[in-house]
Design a protein around this motif. Structure first.
Motif, mmCIF file in Angstrom:
data_model
loop_
_atom_site.group_PDB
_atom_site.id
_atom_site.type_symbol
_atom_site.label_atom_id
_atom_site.label_comp_id
_atom_site.label_asym_id
_atom_site.label_seq_id
_atom_site.Cartn_x
_atom_site.Cartn_y
_atom_site.Cartn_z
ATOM 1 N N ARG A 111 4.710 6.142 -3.429
ATOM 2 C CA ARG A 111 5.545 4.981 -3.137
ATOM 3 C C ARG A 111 4.722 3.936 -2.405
ATOM 4 N N TYR A 112 4.834 2.698 -2.881
ATOM 5 C CA TYR A 112 4.132 1.568 -2.264
ATOM 6 C C TYR A 112 5.108 0.788 -1.394
ATOM 7 N N TYR A 113 4.603 0.350 -0.241
ATOM 8 C CA TYR A 113 5.412 -0.394 0.716
ATOM 9 C C TYR A 113 4.797 -1.770 0.922
ATOM 10 N N GLY A 114 5.657 -2.748 1.137
ATOM 11 C CA GLY A 114 5.203 -4.101 1.413
ATOM 12 C C GLY A 114 6.001 -4.696 2.558
ATOM 13 N N ARG A 145 0.842 -1.192 0.000
ATOM 14 C CA ARG A 145 0.000 0.000 0.000
ATOM 15 C C ARG A 145 0.879 1.244 0.000
ATOM 16 N N HIS A 146 0.317 2.335 -0.508
ATOM 17 C CA HIS A 146 0.985 3.634 -0.423
ATOM 18 C C HIS A 146 0.571 4.281 0.899
ATOM 19 N N GLY A 147 1.233 5.366 1.238
ATOM 20 C CA GLY A 147 1.056 5.996 2.545
ATOM 21 C C GLY A 147 -0.379 6.272 2.955
ATOM 22 N N TYR A 148 -1.133 6.962 2.106
ATOM 23 C CA TYR A 148 -2.502 7.304 2.475
ATOM 24 C C TYR A 148 -3.361 6.047 2.649
ATOM 25 N N ALA A 149 -3.127 5.036 1.807
ATOM 26 C CA ALA A 149 -3.870 3.772 1.931
ATOM 27 C C ALA A 149 -3.509 3.058 3.234
ATOM 28 N N ILE A 150 -2.257 3.176 3.671
ATOM 29 C CA ILE A 150 -1.860 2.589 4.959
ATOM 30 C C ILE A 150 -2.603 3.290 6.089
ATOM 31 N N ILE A 151 -2.653 4.602 6.036
ATOM 32 C CA ILE A 151 -3.364 5.374 7.067
ATOM 33 C C ILE A 151 -4.828 4.940 7.141
ATOM 34 N N GLN A 152 -5.462 4.793 5.992
ATOM 35 C CA GLN A 152 -6.865 4.372 5.951
ATOM 36 C C GLN A 152 -7.046 2.950 6.488
ATOM 37 N N LYS A 153 -6.156 2.047 6.110
ATOM 38 C CA LYS A 153 -6.261 0.653 6.547
ATOM 39 C C LYS A 153 -6.015 0.541 8.051
ATOM 40 N N VAL A 154 -5.063 1.298 8.582
ATOM 41 C CA VAL A 154 -4.812 1.306 10.023
ATOM 42 C C VAL A 154 -6.063 1.776 10.759
ATOM 43 N N ASP A 155 -6.693 2.819 10.257
ATOM 44 C CA ASP A 155 -7.925 3.320 10.870
ATOM 45 C C ASP A 155 -9.001 2.230 10.865
#
Length: 116
Positions: free
Chosen positions: A70-73, A19-29
């Motif tokens: 940037r996407y992180y895995g 996921r990219h940063g904003y998607a990580i923030i949303q998924k964490v929420d």
């Protein structure tokens, strides 16, 4: 050693896909049911720390609206770390739930002895 809650949920957010940063923030929420709120600065500081530990890697980068995304895995070590933390939390919860079960049984036994 236990993992910080934010770290745990960041790694958990990456379990199913990069996921990219904003998607990580949303998924964490979503995963934390709103109890963990990440600011962008907090997320990227954590990502840098997790990258240095070998838990997260850069998967790919793309340009969206003129900005790099940037996407992180997870790395295998990151996957193992989040699973180990989940197992640690289960074991810790078992201490409390087992204690509560024994305490209820003791109270029932104590009450029966007093009233008999």
């Amino acid at each position: 050693m236990s993992m910080r809650e934010q770290t745990y949920f960041i790694l958990a957010a990456l379990l199913d896909e990069p996921r990219h940063g904003y998607a990580i923030i949303q998924k964490v929420d979503e995963l934390s049911q709103g109890s963990v709120k990440l600011a962008a600065g907090t997320l990227y500081a954590a990502i840098d720390r997790l990258h240095a530990k070998g838990y997260v890697h850069h998967v790919r980068e793309e340009v969206v609206n003129g900005r790099a995304r940037r996407y992180y895995g997870l790395t295998p070590d990151g996957r193992a770390a989040v699973r180990a933390e989940a197992e640690r939390m289960v074991a810790a919860a078992r201490v409390v739930t087992e204690h509560a079960r024994i305490a209820r049984a003791d109270r029932r036994g104590f009450g029966a002895a007093v009233t008999a």
